[in-house]
Write an enzyme that holds these catalytic residues in place. Structure first.
Site, PDB file in Angstrom:
ATOM      1  N   TYR A  49       6.728   2.144  -3.308  1.00  0.00           N
ATOM      2  CA  TYR A  49       7.135   0.790  -2.936  1.00  0.00           C
ATOM      3  C   TYR A  49       6.383  -0.196  -3.818  1.00  0.00           C
ATOM      4  O   TYR A  49       5.150  -0.176  -3.868  1.00  0.00           O
ATOM      5  CB  TYR A  49       6.814   0.527  -1.466  1.00  0.00           C
ATOM      6  CG  TYR A  49       7.147  -0.874  -1.001  1.00  0.00           C
ATOM      7  CD1 TYR A  49       8.473  -1.263  -0.829  1.00  0.00           C
ATOM      8  CD2 TYR A  49       6.145  -1.793  -0.738  1.00  0.00           C
ATOM      9  CE1 TYR A  49       8.786  -2.552  -0.410  1.00  0.00           C
ATOM     10  CE2 TYR A  49       6.448  -3.083  -0.310  1.00  0.00           C
ATOM     11  CZ  TYR A  49       7.778  -3.456  -0.146  1.00  0.00           C
ATOM     12  OH  TYR A  49       8.076  -4.722   0.273  1.00  0.00           O
ATOM     13  N   ASP A 103       0.930   0.055 -10.679  1.00  0.00           N
ATOM     14  CA  ASP A 103       0.887  -0.837  -9.533  1.00  0.00           C
ATOM     15  C   ASP A 103      -0.406  -0.548  -8.786  1.00  0.00           C
ATOM     16  O   ASP A 103      -0.503   0.414  -8.037  1.00  0.00           O
ATOM     17  CB  ASP A 103       2.112  -0.585  -8.657  1.00  0.00           C
ATOM     18  CG  ASP A 103       2.136  -1.452  -7.405  1.00  0.00           C
ATOM     19  OD1 ASP A 103       1.094  -2.053  -7.061  1.00  0.00           O
ATOM     20  OD2 ASP A 103       3.190  -1.499  -6.745  1.00  0.00           O
ATOM     21  N   LYS A 122      -3.575  -8.018  -3.011  1.00  0.00           N
ATOM     22  CA  LYS A 122      -4.441  -7.761  -1.870  1.00  0.00           C
ATOM     23  C   LYS A 122      -5.875  -8.222  -2.108  1.00  0.00           C
ATOM     24  O   LYS A 122      -6.209  -9.374  -1.878  1.00  0.00           O
ATOM     25  CB  LYS A 122      -4.360  -6.284  -1.465  1.00  0.00           C
ATOM     26  CG  LYS A 122      -2.956  -5.881  -1.009  1.00  0.00           C
ATOM     27  CD  LYS A 122      -2.905  -4.512  -0.420  1.00  0.00           C
ATOM     28  CE  LYS A 122      -1.486  -4.072  -0.090  1.00  0.00           C
ATOM     29  NZ  LYS A 122      -0.863  -4.775   1.039  1.00  0.00           N
TER      30      LYS A 122
END
Length: 429
Positions: free
Chosen positions: A148, A241, A269
């Site tokens: 994802y 990622d 994050k």
């Protein structure tokens, strides 16, 4: 130990939320449907603990899904945000803090000479892909089943995380044309990777170096090296990622641990310290193609927001070598405790862990790919989560999400957690 919680106020709020928010939440996994219960509404948090609106207290292993490596409401981070807010919440103009944060990132990630900030990981992924397509003159992407990378149309094909949790193989509203240029292979399947590269010319291959949206499923030995080698031979860019792994598993993320440099890195994050922030970066030669230095357009009203930058800077500056040693020890202690408790109860589980990340899979052996994660006993995981919540431990409400130990978790928190874990396994067995 208590085996129930009072949730009348959460239930009341959920009933109201269902009238105004789709599914009663603003992000799908928060609904807790995968574990068979309604969501718990949080009132406040401190350190490694959450307090809900009904007054229940939990040891938190979600930590806002990864940004809070120092725990909730860490004093230095709160002070940095408050100080920044007093000077103004947003300017729409450059600030010194943005430059300082870029320097901090570059110091940790040698592959990132320059970066562009965004407000979300989805934006950063989308922008990195646009850049890869622009500089290569190609359109095709290689991604992995169960990975994802945000809700980018072209990547919502066999995605993990919330999509896997909800059992949605793809999303309505995404046209076939958006995913037509996305080639999907299985994670850790070197033969499939080699075949895909032999058959296609790619703009980029995008991967989480330590996938954590099908649960934590690390690469087998040599797999990341294979991606680097095949991308180079193909003329494609390698995009890592590191929204989850960046600054968490090591100062320089998975790239530092594995000794492999990506062409482009997506970050999020932790870089925002708990506020909305993300970034993508790479070599000067690549990043100079981004407007206004180059012609590849990308912009954002709140990109480099001074509050998020202040929180990110405060977060990164506290992440020294000693912090990572502590985080690794906490993660290993939790992983060992989970394994021992399951073995003692005769419950078959596998636990994958790297510093600051772990997943407990209800399976005889740890999955190597998305299909393996899908084959785990999701009913058992759901029952385990419900039992932990009833005993004051807050785990991720999906078999496909990772647990996030933090630097705020103490030995006392681990003891409370493992007491609850032992009771939960006894209940399951």
């Amino acid at each position: 130990m208590s085996v129930s919680i009072t949730d009348a106020k959460s239930a009341e709020l959920y009933a109201r939320a269902l009238q105004r928010l789709p599914g009663g939440v603003n992000s799908p996994v928060r609904a807790m449907r995968a574990i068979g219960r309604d969501p718990i509404f949080i009132d406040r948090a401190e350190g490694a603990e959450l307090f809900d609106v009904d007054g229940n207290r939990y040891v938190d292993y979600v930590c806002s899904w990864g940004p809070l490596i120092h725990g909730h409401a860490q004093a230095d981070i709160v002070e940095a945000v408050v100080t920044a807010a007093r000077r103004g919440t947003s300017y729409g103009a450059p600030t010194a803090g943005e430059v300082d944060l870029a320097d901090e990132v570059a110091r940790r990630f040698p592959s990132v000479e320059m970066l562009r900030m965004t407000s979300s990981g989805t934006e950063a992924s989308m922008s990195a892909i646009r850049l890869a397509r622009a500089v290569t003159g190609r359109t095709k992407l290689l991604k992995f089943a169960g990975a994802y990378h945000g809700h980018v149309d072209g990547l919502l094909a066999q995605a993990g995380s919330g999509l896997a949790t909800a059992g949605i193989p793809a999303s309505p509203g995404v046209p076939e044309s958006a995913t037509h240029e996305t080639v999907i292979v299985g994670w850790n399947d070197g033969e499939a990777v080699a075949t895909a590269f032999a058959e296609h010319e790619f703009a980029a291959v995008i991967a989480e170096p330590y996938p954590a949206n099908m649960g934590l499923v690390p690469p087998v030995e040599g797999f990341l090296e294979l991606l680097r080698h095949k991308a180079d031979d193909n003329g494609a860019l390698l995009i890592f990622d590191e929204v989850i792994t960046g600054f968490r598993v090591a100062a320089g993320g998975a790239q530092e641990r594995e000794g492999i440099a990506a062409d482009l890195t997506v970050m999020g994050k932790i870089i925002g310290g708990g506020l909305p922030a993300a970034a993508y970066g790479g070599s000067r030669a690549l990043m100079d193609n981004i407007a206004p230095a180059g012609d590849v357009y990308q912009a954002g009203t709140l990109s480099g927001n001074p509050l998020a930058v202040a929180a990110g800077l405060a977060t990164l500056r506290m992440l020294d070598d000693a912090a990572y040693i502590r985080l690794s020890a906490t993660t290993e202690a939790l992983a060992a405790g989970l394994r021992d408790a399951a073995a003692g109860a005769g419950v078959p589980v596998a636990v994958n862990a790297v510093p600051g990340l772990l997943t407990i899979f209800f399976a005889e052996t740890a999955p190597r790919d998305y299909a393996g994660a899908q084959a785990c006993d999701h009913e058992a995981y759901a029952a385990f989560c419900r039992a932990l919540l009833a005993r004051g431990v807050y785990p991720p409400a999906s078999q496909y999400e990772a647990w996030f130990p933090s630097l705020a978790h103490t030995s006392e928190h681990l003891d409370r957690t493992l007491d609850a874990v032992n009771a939960a396994f006894a209940e399951l067995s």
